[in-house]
Design a protein around this motif. Structure first.
Motif, short mmCIF file in Angstrom:
data_model
loop_
_atom_site.label_atom_id
_atom_site.label_comp_id
_atom_site.label_asym_id
_atom_site.label_seq_id
_atom_site.Cartn_x
_atom_site.Cartn_y
_atom_site.Cartn_z
N ASP A 61 0.74 -1.43 0.09
CA ASP A 61 -0.20 -0.05 0.00
C ASP A 61 0.81 1.29 -0.03
OD1 ASP A 61 -2.72 -1.42 2.08
OD2 ASP A 61 -2.32 -1.44 -0.05
N SER A 62 1.94 1.18 0.52
CA SER A 62 2.80 2.35 0.83
C SER A 62 3.41 2.86 -0.42
CB SER A 62 4.07 2.16 1.92
OG SER A 62 4.60 1.03 1.41
N VAL A 63 3.54 1.95 -1.49
CA VAL A 63 4.16 2.25 -3.00
C VAL A 63 3.17 2.41 -4.07
CG1 VAL A 63 6.29 1.35 -1.75
CG2 VAL A 63 4.71 -0.05 -3.33
N LYS A 64 1.93 2.03 -3.85
CA LYS A 64 0.83 1.94 -5.04
C LYS A 64 0.84 3.22 -5.48
CE LYS A 64 -2.15 -1.95 -3.63
NZ LYS A 64 -3.42 -2.56 -3.01
N GLY A 65 0.53 3.34 -6.72
CA GLY A 65 0.32 4.57 -7.54
C GLY A 65 1.69 5.36 -7.77
N ARG A 66 2.73 4.85 -7.23
CA ARG A 66 4.06 5.78 -7.69
C ARG A 66 5.01 4.70 -8.01
NH1 ARG A 66 7.31 6.47 -2.96
NH2 ARG A 66 6.37 5.64 -0.96
N THR A 67 4.63 3.19 -7.94
CA THR A 67 5.55 2.26 -8.21
C THR A 67 5.14 1.45 -9.44
OG1 THR A 67 6.49 2.45 -5.99
CG2 THR A 67 7.35 0.34 -7.26
N THR A 68 6.07 0.80 -10.26
CA THR A 68 5.87 0.04 -11.07
C THR A 68 6.69 -1.21 -11.49
OG1 THR A 68 4.68 1.48 -12.78
CG2 THR A 68 5.23 -0.31 -13.76
N ILE A 69 6.47 -2.36 -11.27
CA ILE A 69 7.06 -3.52 -11.42
C ILE A 69 6.81 -3.96 -12.70
CG2 ILE A 69 5.34 -5.15 -10.25
CD1 ILE A 69 8.11 -6.76 -8.94
N SER A 70 7.84 -4.64 -13.18
CA SER A 70 7.81 -5.29 -14.59
C SER A 70 8.84 -6.42 -14.78
CB SER A 70 7.79 -4.13 -15.99
OG SER A 70 9.20 -3.61 -15.62
N ARG A 71 8.78 -6.96 -15.80
CA ARG A 71 9.78 -8.44 -16.18
C ARG A 71 9.61 -8.49 -17.56
NH1 ARG A 71 7.65 -13.84 -13.22
NH2 ARG A 71 8.96 -14.68 -14.59
N ASP A 72 10.83 -9.12 -17.77
CA ASP A 72 11.39 -9.54 -18.92
C ASP A 72 11.46 -11.13 -18.94
OD1 ASP A 72 12.44 -10.27 -21.33
OD2 ASP A 72 13.64 -8.62 -21.80
N ASN A 73 10.55 -11.93 -19.28
CA ASN A 73 10.48 -13.29 -19.05
C ASN A 73 11.72 -14.00 -19.93
OD1 ASN A 73 8.57 -13.39 -17.12
ND2 ASN A 73 7.13 -13.64 -18.88
N ALA A 74 11.71 -13.45 -21.10
CA ALA A 74 13.15 -13.94 -21.88
C ALA A 74 14.34 -13.89 -21.35
CB ALA A 74 12.81 -13.45 -23.25
N ALA A 75 14.69 -12.55 -20.78
CA ALA A 75 15.92 -12.17 -20.22
C ALA A 75 15.96 -12.61 -18.79
CB ALA A 75 15.88 -10.89 -20.57
N ASN A 76 15.09 -13.26 -18.18
CA ASN A 76 15.10 -13.51 -16.82
C ASN A 76 15.40 -12.11 -15.88
OD1 ASN A 76 14.23 -16.16 -17.28
ND2 ASN A 76 16.67 -16.74 -17.43
N MET A 77 14.53 -11.11 -16.14
CA MET A 77 14.82 -9.83 -15.47
C MET A 77 13.62 -9.41 -14.90
SD MET A 77 18.03 -7.93 -17.32
CE MET A 77 18.19 -7.11 -16.06
N VAL A 78 13.57 -8.60 -14.01
CA VAL A 78 12.69 -7.95 -13.19
C VAL A 78 12.98 -6.50 -13.09
CG1 VAL A 78 13.18 -8.36 -10.91
CG2 VAL A 78 10.92 -7.94 -11.34
N TYR A 79 12.25 -5.63 -13.00
CA TYR A 79 12.39 -4.03 -13.03
C TYR A 79 11.41 -3.42 -11.89
CZ TYR A 79 14.66 -5.21 -17.55
OH TYR A 79 15.36 -5.73 -18.44
N LEU A 80 12.08 -2.27 -11.22
CA LEU A 80 11.10 -1.55 -10.31
C LEU A 80 11.38 -0.26 -10.56
CD1 LEU A 80 9.41 -2.23 -7.83
CD2 LEU A 80 11.17 -1.43 -6.41
N GLN A 81 10.38 0.45 -10.90
CA GLN A 81 10.39 2.08 -11.28
C GLN A 81 9.71 2.73 -10.20
OE1 GLN A 81 11.92 3.86 -13.78
NE2 GLN A 81 11.23 5.67 -12.53
N MET A 82 10.53 3.46 -9.55
CA MET A 82 9.81 4.22 -8.19
C MET A 82 9.59 5.74 -8.42
SD MET A 82 11.31 2.07 -5.24
CE MET A 82 10.00 2.72 -3.91
#
Length: 120
Positions: A61-82
């Motif tokens: 709840d503390s980060v909702k609305g200003r944080t986005t998590i995404s992933r690249d399945n082919a590259a086995n990567m995850v990202y966090l944009q804050m």
């Protein structure tokens, strides 16, 4: 064995933005989910956000609305944009993943952590 390596931490002013990346490598058959947790000094480690193989996400709840998590399945990567970072976001951020090494065996893995410091 599996390794998770984070990058992208650093010092940012309040109201600023930061992007974290995490790369998974090693004996990976299938990744179930990937996520980010954080631990501030004197506090317990807490969930920031997770994303499963299908793209379903969950946020604290503390980060909702200003944080986005995404992933690249082919590259086995995850990202966090804050965005709109606050001093209370200051913590060590850890990448986490649940990974199958074969058809039946899965385990949970953690990265070494990356420091995020938000100055007021």
């Amino acid at each position: 064995q599996v390794q998770l390596v984070e990058s992208g931490g650093g010092l940012v002013q309040a109201g600023g933005s930061l992007s974290l990346s995490c790369a998974a490598s090693g004996n990976i058959f299938r990744i179930i989910a990937m996520g980010w947790y954080r631990q501030a000094p004197g506090k317990e480690r807490e969930l920031v956000a997770t994303i499963n193989a299908g793209g379903a996400t969950d946020y604290a709840d503390s980060v909702k609305g200003r944080t986005t998590i995404s992933r690249d399945n082919a590259a086995n990567m995850v990202y966090l944009q804050m965005n709109n970072l606050k001093p209370e976001d200051t913590a060590v951020y850890y990448c986490e993943s649940r990974i199958y090494s074969d058809y039946t065996t899965w385990d949970e893995y953690w990265g070494q952590g990356t420091q995020v410091t938000v100055s007021s």
